[in-house]
Write a protein that holds these residues in place. Structure first.
Motif, PDB file in Angstrom:
ATOM      1  N   ILE A  79      33.878  57.750  24.056  1.00  0.00           N
ATOM      2  CA  ILE A  79      34.333  56.388  24.315  1.00  0.00           C
ATOM      3  C   ILE A  79      35.392  56.414  25.412  1.00  0.00           C
ATOM      4  N   TYR A  80      35.235  55.520  26.380  1.00  0.00           N
ATOM      5  CA  TYR A  80      36.143  55.432  27.514  1.00  0.00           C
ATOM      6  C   TYR A  80      37.017  54.175  27.375  1.00  0.00           C
ATOM      7  N   TYR A  81      38.317  54.349  27.650  1.00  0.00           N
ATOM      8  CA  TYR A  81      39.283  53.263  27.525  1.00  0.00           C
ATOM      9  C   TYR A  81      40.011  53.062  28.851  1.00  0.00           C
ATOM     10  N   CYS A  82      40.223  51.806  29.223  1.00  0.00           N
ATOM     11  CA  CYS A  82      41.109  51.535  30.349  1.00  0.00           C
ATOM     12  C   CYS A  82      42.462  51.105  29.790  1.00  0.00           C
ATOM     13  N   ALA A  83      43.478  51.259  30.623  1.00  0.00           N
ATOM     14  CA  ALA A  83      44.823  50.946  30.166  1.00  0.00           C
ATOM     15  C   ALA A  83      45.682  50.486  31.332  1.00  0.00           C
ATOM     16  N   VAL A  84      46.614  49.588  31.032  1.00  0.00           N
ATOM     17  CA  VAL A  84      47.568  49.100  32.027  1.00  0.00           C
ATOM     18  C   VAL A  84      48.852  49.894  31.898  1.00  0.00           C
ATOM     19  N   GLY A  85      49.317  50.433  33.011  1.00  0.00           N
ATOM     20  CA  GLY A  85      50.519  51.228  32.990  1.00  0.00           C
ATOM     21  C   GLY A  85      51.775  50.395  32.821  1.00  0.00           C
ATOM     22  N   SER A  86      52.832  51.052  32.439  1.00  0.00           N
ATOM     23  CA  SER A  86      54.127  50.385  32.307  1.00  0.00           C
ATOM     24  C   SER A  86      54.921  50.449  33.607  1.00  0.00           C
ATOM     25  N   ARG A  87      54.391  51.169  34.577  1.00  0.00           N
ATOM     26  CA  ARG A  87      55.051  51.319  35.875  1.00  0.00           C
ATOM     27  C   ARG A  87      54.029  51.137  36.996  1.00  0.00           C
ATOM     28  N   SER A  88      54.537  51.104  38.215  1.00  0.00           N
ATOM     29  CA  SER A  88      53.647  50.926  39.368  1.00  0.00           C
ATOM     30  C   SER A  88      52.985  52.215  39.794  1.00  0.00           C
ATOM     31  N   TYR A  89      53.566  53.335  39.405  1.00  0.00           N
ATOM     32  CA  TYR A  89      53.035  54.609  39.871  1.00  0.00           C
ATOM     33  C   TYR A  89      52.175  55.253  38.790  1.00  0.00           C
ATOM     34  N   PHE A 108      48.485  42.084  37.285  1.00  0.00           N
ATOM     35  CA  PHE A 108      47.642  43.272  37.474  1.00  0.00           C
ATOM     36  C   PHE A 108      48.105  44.118  38.653  1.00  0.00           C
ATOM     37  N   SER A 109      48.403  43.476  39.768  1.00  0.00           N
ATOM     38  CA  SER A 109      48.704  44.218  40.995  1.00  0.00           C
ATOM     39  C   SER A 109      50.054  44.938  40.940  1.00  0.00           C
ATOM     40  N   ALA A 110      50.833  44.714  39.917  1.00  0.00           N
ATOM     41  CA  ALA A 110      52.153  45.331  39.827  1.00  0.00           C
ATOM     42  C   ALA A 110      52.145  46.676  39.107  1.00  0.00           C
ATOM     43  N   TYR A 111      51.050  47.028  38.484  1.00  0.00           N
ATOM     44  CA  TYR A 111      51.023  48.190  37.607  1.00  0.00           C
ATOM     45  C   TYR A 111      49.904  49.154  37.936  1.00  0.00           C
ATOM     46  N   ALA A 112      50.196  50.409  37.671  1.00  0.00           N
ATOM     47  CA  ALA A 112      49.139  51.419  37.741  1.00  0.00           C
ATOM     48  C   ALA A 112      48.133  51.177  36.616  1.00  0.00           C
ATOM     49  N   MET A 113      46.958  51.692  36.820  1.00  0.00           N
ATOM     50  CA  MET A 113      45.904  51.599  35.812  1.00  0.00           C
ATOM     51  C   MET A 113      45.366  53.001  35.514  1.00  0.00           C
ATOM     52  N   GLY A 114      44.837  53.152  34.330  1.00  0.00           N
ATOM     53  CA  GLY A 114      44.294  54.449  33.968  1.00  0.00           C
ATOM     54  C   GLY A 114      43.024  54.340  33.150  1.00  0.00           C
ATOM     55  N   TRP A 115      42.259  55.394  33.186  1.00  0.00           N
ATOM     56  CA  TRP A 115      41.095  55.551  32.317  1.00  0.00           C
ATOM     57  C   TRP A 115      41.318  56.802  31.467  1.00  0.00           C
ATOM     58  N   SER A 136      47.341  54.048  41.419  1.00  0.00           N
ATOM     59  CA  SER A 136      48.590  53.320  41.601  1.00  0.00           C
ATOM     60  C   SER A 136      48.321  51.838  41.808  1.00  0.00           C
ATOM     61  N   ARG A 137      49.376  51.057  41.798  1.00  0.00           N
ATOM     62  CA  ARG A 137      49.187  49.622  41.849  1.00  0.00           C
ATOM     63  C   ARG A 137      48.511  49.166  43.134  1.00  0.00           C
ATOM     64  N   SER A 138      48.766  49.850  44.230  1.00  0.00           N
ATOM     65  CA  SER A 138      48.147  49.482  45.507  1.00  0.00           C
ATOM     66  C   SER A 138      46.768  50.097  45.688  1.00  0.00           C
ATOM     67  N   GLY A 139      46.481  51.100  44.880  1.00  0.00           N
ATOM     68  CA  GLY A 139      45.237  51.838  45.035  1.00  0.00           C
ATOM     69  C   GLY A 139      45.359  53.028  45.968  1.00  0.00           C
ATOM     70  N   GLY A 140      46.550  53.216  46.536  1.00  0.00           N
ATOM     71  CA  GLY A 140      46.720  54.288  47.493  1.00  0.00           C
ATOM     72  C   GLY A 140      46.849  55.663  46.873  1.00  0.00           C
ATOM     73  N   GLY A 141      47.187  55.719  45.598  1.00  0.00           N
ATOM     74  CA  GLY A 141      47.324  56.999  44.924  1.00  0.00           C
ATOM     75  C   GLY A 141      46.378  57.107  43.749  1.00  0.00           C
ATOM     76  N   THR A 142      45.642  58.195  43.701  1.00  0.00           N
ATOM     77  CA  THR A 142      44.718  58.424  42.593  1.00  0.00           C
ATOM     78  C   THR A 142      44.841  59.875  42.134  1.00  0.00           C
ATOM     79  N   TYR A 143      44.626  60.086  40.852  1.00  0.00           N
ATOM     80  CA  TYR A 143      44.646  61.438  40.296  1.00  0.00           C
ATOM     81  C   TYR A 143      43.559  61.523  39.239  1.00  0.00           C
ATOM     82  N   TYR A 144      43.018  62.732  39.111  1.00  0.00           N
ATOM     83  CA  TYR A 144      41.908  62.937  38.206  1.00  0.00           C
ATOM     84  C   TYR A 144      42.138  64.162  37.337  1.00  0.00           C
ATOM     85  N   ALA A 145      41.542  64.128  36.167  1.00  0.00           N
ATOM     86  CA  ALA A 145      41.481  65.324  35.353  1.00  0.00           C
ATOM     87  C   ALA A 145      40.588  66.340  36.057  1.00  0.00           C
TER      88      ALA A 145
END
Length: 124
Positions: A93-103, A29-36, A52-61
């Motif tokens: 409907i809201y979906y979470c997803a695991v990124g393929s990269r850390s960013y 989990f900690s290696a990848y970005a996550m998205g909603w 981002s994987r560390s939580g330091g970067g976030t972006y929103y619609a």
């Protein structure tokens, strides 16, 4: 086997709040970005927020900026979406997803694994 289990959806009045959770197993989990993302019937999947994987970067619609907050707890393998000041147009409907990269990424193609979705309904 990767599993994403979402929870926290439901029915709320306009102006109210909900917090979605997504617990992940089977991935580092900690290696990848996550998205909603969110998707209404008959419409394309829409980016909501990413972290981002560390939580330091976030972006929103733009449609949720200032109202929604994405966060993660890497000790619990869980990502959250706090939704405040909900509007009827947030209903879907809201979906979470695991990124393929850390960013972070706003593109659904950059996410490998998806949850089953959780319904959010905002009444006017």
């Amino acid at each position: 086997q990767v599993q994403l289990v979402e929870s926290g959806g439901g029915l709320v009045q306009a102006g109210g709040s909900l917090r979605l959770s997504c617990a992940v197993s089977g991935r580092t989990f900690s290696a990848y970005a996550m998205g909603w993302f969110r998707q209404a019937p008959g419409k394309e999947r829409e980016f909501v927020a990413t972290i981002s994987r560390s939580g330091g970067g976030t972006y929103y619609a733009d449609s949720v900026k200032g109202r929604f907050t994405i966060s993660r707890d890497n000790t619990k393998n869980t990502v959250y979406l706090l939704m405040n000041s909900l509007k009827p147009e947030d209903t879907t409907i809201y979906y979470c997803a695991v990124g393929s990269r850390s960013y972070t990424s706003r593109t659904s193609y950059d996410y490998d694994d998806w949850g089953q979705g959780t319904q959010v309904t905002v009444s006017s």
